[in-house]
Design a protein around this motif. Sequence first.
Motif: not given
Length: 233
Positions: A36-43, A69-76, A80-87
Amino acid sequence: MKIQLVFIPSPGIGHLRSTVELAKRLVRSDDRLWITVIIIPYPSISDDDVETTYIASLTTASQDRLNYEAISVANQPTDYQEPTQVYIEKQKPQVRDVVARIFHSTGVDSPRVAGFVVDMFCSSMIDVVNEFGVPCYMVYTSNATCLGITLHIQRMFDEKKYDVSELEDSVNELEFPFLTRPYPVKCLPDFFTSKDWLAFFLAQARCFRKMKEDKRLCDGGGVGIGGSDTEVL
């Protein structure tokens, strides 16, 4: 025995594509393996950008032994773009929910979750994995020399309080135990000598040392992490 691995690639189509191809090869190599691949998309900036389209194609192509499995993320806001590690850190609760669902859906004939495979930039997800009591492995997509330098610089910083971002002008070379000759300081990647980036890579190296080492995970090139040792596979 049926077993399952859970992959967590870093956001970004480059890391996602390579993880998907690795998962496909592993599934084809052994019919006892589920992934199972859990996908963390960018906004998403728009619904028709390349990454959004690719993720949509994956989630509709899930198979019996390879699921996405793609998780849902809020648009930004686009400015504005957060550092990847923070995101990535902020996505832990959603990833945890998906993992819990995978564990709770395990039936009598379902594959046993044997481990997690995280991207090199998702090393903080080891905290989520540890909650479920299974091994955590890492896909390191750079070369072995870069990994060795990262681990050694982190050890020098933590054990000898030696900060490579504060090198004196008189220091022209550094000794690394895995190299046959001294390494020129001017050839170090900028992120090692930058105050802004060094802390991030030191934190990454500390997470790398917590990973599980297993030579069987990769077929061909790659790097395995375990304890304080680094091994090229």
